[in-house]
Design an enzyme around this catalytic site. Structure first.
Site, PDB file in Angstrom:
ATOM      1  N   HIS B 112       0.821  -1.221   0.000  1.00  0.00           N
ATOM      2  CA  HIS B 112       0.000   0.000   0.000  1.00  0.00           C
ATOM      3  C   HIS B 112       0.855   1.272   0.000  1.00  0.00           C
ATOM      4  O   HIS B 112       0.317   2.379  -0.019  1.00  0.00           O
ATOM      5  CB  HIS B 112      -0.952   0.018   1.201  1.00  0.00           C
ATOM      6  CG  HIS B 112      -1.978  -1.061   1.150  1.00  0.00           C
ATOM      7  ND1 HIS B 112      -2.861  -1.202   0.097  1.00  0.00           N
ATOM      8  CD2 HIS B 112      -2.263  -2.083   2.010  1.00  0.00           C
ATOM      9  CE1 HIS B 112      -3.642  -2.258   0.315  1.00  0.00           C
ATOM     10  NE2 HIS B 112      -3.290  -2.811   1.475  1.00  0.00           N
ATOM     11  N   ASP B 151      -2.750 -10.545  -2.906  1.00  0.00           N
ATOM     12  CA  ASP B 151      -3.279 -10.098  -1.615  1.00  0.00           C
ATOM     13  C   ASP B 151      -4.758  -9.750  -1.794  1.00  0.00           C
ATOM     14  O   ASP B 151      -5.182  -9.335  -2.869  1.00  0.00           O
ATOM     15  CB  ASP B 151      -2.494  -8.870  -1.161  1.00  0.00           C
ATOM     16  CG  ASP B 151      -2.782  -8.464   0.274  1.00  0.00           C
ATOM     17  OD1 ASP B 151      -1.942  -8.762   1.145  1.00  0.00           O
ATOM     18  OD2 ASP B 151      -3.837  -7.842   0.524  1.00  0.00           O
ATOM     19  N   HIS B 153      -6.352  -7.316  -0.558  1.00  0.00           N
ATOM     20  CA  HIS B 153      -6.555  -5.877  -0.727  1.00  0.00           C
ATOM     21  C   HIS B 153      -5.866  -5.419  -2.010  1.00  0.00           C
ATOM     22  O   HIS B 153      -4.769  -5.884  -2.316  1.00  0.00           O
ATOM     23  CB  HIS B 153      -5.945  -5.116   0.459  1.00  0.00           C
ATOM     24  CG  HIS B 153      -6.530  -5.508   1.777  1.00  0.00           C
ATOM     25  ND1 HIS B 153      -6.018  -6.547   2.514  1.00  0.00           N
ATOM     26  CD2 HIS B 153      -7.579  -5.018   2.470  1.00  0.00           C
ATOM     27  CE1 HIS B 153      -6.721  -6.682   3.613  1.00  0.00           C
ATOM     28  NE2 HIS B 153      -7.678  -5.766   3.630  1.00  0.00           N
ATOM     29  N   ASP B 240      -4.467 -12.992   2.824  1.00  0.00           N
ATOM     30  CA  ASP B 240      -5.700 -12.622   3.516  1.00  0.00           C
ATOM     31  C   ASP B 240      -6.947 -12.925   2.703  1.00  0.00           C
ATOM     32  O   ASP B 240      -8.036 -12.514   3.057  1.00  0.00           O
ATOM     33  CB  ASP B 240      -5.655 -11.148   3.917  1.00  0.00           C
ATOM     34  CG  ASP B 240      -5.023 -10.274   2.851  1.00  0.00           C
ATOM     35  OD1 ASP B 240      -4.761 -10.785   1.739  1.00  0.00           O
ATOM     36  OD2 ASP B 240      -4.785  -9.087   3.116  1.00  0.00           O
TER      37      ASP B 240
END
Lengths: 558, 437
Positions: B112, B151, B153, B240
């Site tokens: 991120h 991932d 996200h 995740d």
């Protein structure tokens, strides 16, 4: 007085050490088919002028179990494992009677799937019918929760003469190693116990009443009576004996290298802060990694009897041994012959050495002097490179905290201790190459037996506590107890030290000189959602390898 | 004894003494059970699997990649330099030929973190994959790199850094941004004017399971990778998507992860997120390690795994099929269409408002890229945030053309002279000059 016996590949050495230093030593030829007689003979010789009742302790290093495993002269074992998810345990099959039964325990020691008791009973019955009388029970994560191993043992009951349970071998996590270690332990159990009986009566027949201990690969000892359940711990103790000998003979402080230059190989050991380094996981035997703790040693195929090779006008030495040195009546020139030629040594028949080296001139454009010098340089460089490699690998070993990564200690050896046949001859050469201070201890020829004599008891334990489950386990000394939810890391450290001391008393070690040290300890907050639910505590502690304090200063000659 | 088909280097660094805060998901305990599981499985005794210690990334490694304001020291801690250093080490293992593949099992994560860094967002300060990629391009003769971010996200940081880079293909598959942080990563986000189609987003609906992930890998990711023909493939291996993850809503399993890596066959994998630390990570990481090493992983599963609870809804299967066709069309067709693209020599400008959730920082930036047919184009970013007054970043890309080099120095000198900016940072990849003014 201490009596140390080291059964080696060629010779069995024995020494008696008392307040006056080395009081006697003896060397007899090892008879591989009858180790007992070699030990008996060596003791007989060494105590010729000693009153046996003054010997308070006998330490024995033997190749019995090692050879039995290497030569596959071992008993059939029924291995019962249960694994849960992960790598298929079939890849770790040991022996012909290997069974994987249902049952699952996870990394925190929670029972996920019950052990399939019916299947265990079926397997036990079948193996018994097949004539198998020794068993091994190994379950994944048993060091966190030995429940399933205990159940398997209960079900075997009187169908076996002996059962090894994985969790009693080590607190370390490593299922495949645990399987191999448990298998070997059961496979040599009967052989070892018969040997222990015989050794005991042999030693008693000499009028010696002292305690008998057995040397381990980590340079420590265990009482022989106690080792009857864990005979696997006696494997590969030979190199450790020599290393501990150096500890007894020299004042080792700081980071150092120990070289034991033998006939066919050179053994290398590393010391950090004056103490020998222990292998992180365990020693490998017959290509099987085990959980048996061992000193970090490495072996390279360069020794006094290593043959000198000439190919394409280039000289190399070893790793093969094609008979003894020409100085000893051999037919092919070896490193010793080269050392004789250059005048670094004057061993055996020097003229034969000279003739041997000179005979190589015919096949090469080099003169004899260059050939001898190149062979020596090659050997010294090979040893040097191997030492560099080991030190580098020690310094590169992984660490898991930022603190250790950024400020972790590096091993930087500044001292070189050399023993073995060509030690004196090679000292100045090695000193120059390593650019270090070198020392050759006076009694190095029996350093192995001295090491065996002086080694003291070692034990390592791993404590695992989970305050959410209110459980504490120290697998290899069979401790399981309830703890309160406010149990702390400090308490765990105290408990680990206390329980290790208690254990030493239980096995009959009452010397108050056991230096117990914490190797590492950690405590993790366990969090569910955003709530702390408990602490996950680990403490590793040991009695470190070392020599008996009382005798420590008697022999220092360096 | 087991033998790895591919020699696999594992850089394992759990940072057992670092956490964002004591009960934060990114805490000391995160890789503890993974380590226990790998140790108990005897992973490092498998012939061909070797554990390594991370390197520590240098300030220059970060300066080459990011505009950090006011400077690197203010926005990173030792933990970030080690985690980026872990990624660098794993790249070296493969590129030096010491290992066939490598896996950086390190924390804290990075995907991120954007081109400009004022602080931490989404648990990330610096983008460890990007730092690794820029290290690779600086030290090795590697041109084309593909990053497949799995991932849950959207890797908005990695997307931002490579938005204008035609040599780095960034493919992200993640839970649909309408339902999860950071709320971006829609199919229409396909890259800047000089790198159209080199950003590919595959937003997956909540409760997508093994079937869906593997369908997308085989039918979308693999054909695109084949076409792009990267020298190196990197997996941003977030964990995740797992059915037990506490902060997401997907139904992916350890078997699924292992199979994904088996099919994707990345050269390097780098751990990203994943916070089901007891029930998922030990098994997912074991699965990834075995799959990358080419060792049988068929017995890897979670203790509470139940296939029938995780079976994918047929409506999702249908939706994914349709979406896959769309993504393929975007990559193979739509992105080749340059209608609306500015003429070379002009600046394409984006205005961005960025929120740093972890540190609570707000940033406003104006990003200008030179539309260029001869190189990646000079990049200029003017940025201010709740912690820094107006700052300027100028980047002259690798293999920049003469025009973009001189334009870069013109903007730089202009910025310094006008004294409008508190901090000015130059990244000159041609002269390898990384400076602050």
């Amino acid at each position: 007085m201490l009596l140390g016996v080291d059964v080696g590949g060629t010779h069995t050495d024995a020494v008696v050490i008392g307040d006056g230093g080395v009081l006697a030593f003896a060397k007899v030829v090892t008879r591989h088919d009858h180790l007992l007689s070699s030990v008996h003979e060596a003791i007989e010789k060494v105590i010729e002028n000693i009153s046996p009742e003054e010997i308070s302790r006998v330490n024995l290093s033997t190749t019995l179990t090692t050879n039995a495993i290497i030569e596959n002269k071992i008993e059939d074992v029924c291995v019962i494992v249960s694994a849960g998810p992960g790598i298929d345990p079939g890849y770790y099959t040991m022996g012909k009677h290997f069974y994987n039964v249902d049952g699952e325990i996870d990394h925190r020691g929670s029972e996920i799937v019950l052990i399939d008791v019916k299947e265990v009973e079926r397997v036990v019955k079948k193996s018994h019918k097949d004539g198998v009388r020794v068993f091994a029970a190994v379950t994944k994560f048993c060091t966190r929760n030995p429940l399933h191993e205990n159940i398997i043992k209960d079900r075997i009951a009187d169908q076996a003469d002996f059962v090894t349970m994985g969790h009693l071998l080590s607190g370390q996590l490593n299922f495949p190693r645990r399987i191999a270690t448990a298998y070997f332990n059961s496979a040599v159990w009967r052989l070892y116990n018969d040997f222990a009986d015989a050794i005991k009566s042999s030693i008693e027949s000499h009028g010696i009443t002292g305690d008998i201990h057995v040397l381990k690969a980590d340079g420590g000892t265990i009482p022989m009576e106690y080792s009857r359940k864990t005979p696997v711990e006696s494997i590969l103790s030979g190199p450790a004996a020599s290393v501990m000998g150096i500890v007894g003979l020299c004042n080792i402080s700081g980071d150092s290298i120990i070289l034991d230059i033998g006939g066919t190989s050179t053994d290398i050991a590393v010391f950090a802060d004056g103490a020998p380094l222990v292998e992180r996981e365990g020693i490998e035997l017959n290509a099987n990694p085990t959980l048996v703790r061992a000193l970090k040693t490495s072996s390279i195929g360069i020794g006094g009897d290593s043959a000198i090779h000439l190919q394409d006008n280039r000289i190399s030495v070893g790793p093969s041994r094609l008979g003894p040195a020409m100085a000893d009546g051999g037919s092919i020139p070896t490193l010793i012959d080269a050392l004789n030629y250059t005048g670094h040594s004057s061993y055996g028949d020097i003229d034969k050495s000279r003739a041997g080296i000179e005979s190589m001139q015919a096949k090469s454009s080099m003169d004899a002097k260059t050939i001898a010098r190149s062979a020596i340089d090659y050997s010294v460089t090979m040893i040097y490179n191997e030492v560099q490699r080991i030190v580098e690998s020690i310094n590169q070993r992984p660490v898991y905290t930022i603190h250790e990564l950024l400020s972790g200690k590096k091993v930087e050896p500044g001292h070189l201790y050399i023993m073995g046949g060509p030690a004196n001859a090679m000292e100045s050469l090695l000193s120059e190459k390593f650019n270090m201070q070198t020392e050759v201890p006076e009694h190095f020829r029996v350093a192995n037996a001295i090491g065996a004599a002086l080694a003291r008891t070692t034990v390592e334990i791993e404590l695992f506590a989970d305050t959410e489950h209110c459980k504490l386990v120290i697998p290899n000394i069979n401790v399981m107890k309830k703890i309160s939810i406010d149990y702390t890391l400090d308490r765990a450290k105290q408990d680990a030290i206390e329980m290790l001391r208690d254990h030493l008393h239980t096995i009959g070690i009452n010397e108050d000189e056991n230096d117990v040290e914490i190797l590492d300890s950690s405590s993790f907050n366990m969090v569910r959602g955003f709530e702390t639910t408990g602490q996950n505590i680990r403490v590793r502690c040991q009695v470190k390898p070392g020599v008996m304090h009382r005798y420590r200063d008697i022999l220092k000659q360096c | 004894m087991l033998k790895a088909k591919n020699k696999l280097g594992i850089v394992f660094f759990p940072a057992f003494d670092w956490a964002i805060s004591p009960t934060h998901p990114e805490r000391e305990e995160r890789l503890l059970y993974t380590q226990d599981q790998l140790n108990e499985e005897g992973i490092f005794d498998i012939d061909g699997i070797v554990e390594y210690k991370p390197d520590v990334a240098t300030v220059e490694d970060i300066d080459r990649t990011h505009f950090c304001f006011p400077d690197v020291d203010h926005v990173t801690t030792e933990s970030h330099l080690i985690s980026a250093g872990g990624a660098i080490k794993s790249a070296k293992l493969v590129l030096d030929g010491e290992m066939d593949r490598s896996f950086a099992l390190v924390r804290p994560p990075g995907h991120h973190a954007m081109k400009v860094v004022h602080g931490a967002r989404g648990f990330c300060n610096i983008n460890i994959e990007a730092v690794m990629i820029e290290y690779i391009r600086e030290h090795y003769n590697v041109k084309k790199i593909a990053v497949v971010d799995t991932d849950c996200h959207h890797g908005d940081g990695t997307q931002d850094i490579y938005w204008h880079d035609p040599d780095v293909l960034y493919i992200s598959m993640h839970q649909d941004g309408r339902t999860l942080y950071p709320g971006s990563g829609f199919m229409q986000e396909t890259g800047g004017p000089n790198a159209l189609g080199k950003t590919i987003n595959i937003p997956l609906p909540p409760t997508t399971g093994d079937e869906g992930f593997n369908y997308v890998i085989d039918n979308v990711v693999m054909p695109i990778l084949k076409d792009f023909n990267a020298d190196i493939v990197i997996n941003s291996a977030g964990q995740d998507n797992h059915y037990s993850d506490p902060i997401t809503n997907m139904n992916f399993s350890a078997q699924g992860y292992a199979r994904l890596n088996d099919h994707l066959n990345p050269d390097i994998a780098v751990l990203e997120g994943g916070y089901s630390i007891k029930g998922a990570l030990p098994y997912i990481n074991l699965g990834i390690v075995l799959a990358m090493a080419g060792v049988d992983y068929s017995y890897v599963r979670e203790p509470d795994y139940k296939y029938k609870d995780l079976k994918q809804d047929p409506r999702i299967t249908k939706y994914l099929k349709k979406m896959s066709e769309q993504v393929l069309r975007i990559y193979f067709k739509d992105s080749k269409d340059d209608t609306g693209k500015l003429m070379p020599g002009n600046y394409d400008v984006r205005k961005k408002e960025i929120y740093y959730d972890t540190d609570g920082i707000r940033e406003s930036q104006i990003e200008s890229i030179m539309v260029c047919e001869d190189c990646r184009g000079v990049l200029k970013i003017e940025t201010m945030s709740s912690v820094n007054p107006l700052c300027l970043g100028v980047e002259i890309p690798i293999n920049a053309c003469e025009r973009c080099i001189s334009e870069g120095y013109r903007i730089l000198n202009d910025g310094i002279e006008k004294e409008r900016f508190t901090h000015v940072q130059l990244i000159d990849r041609v002269k390898k000059k990384y400076q602050r003014y």
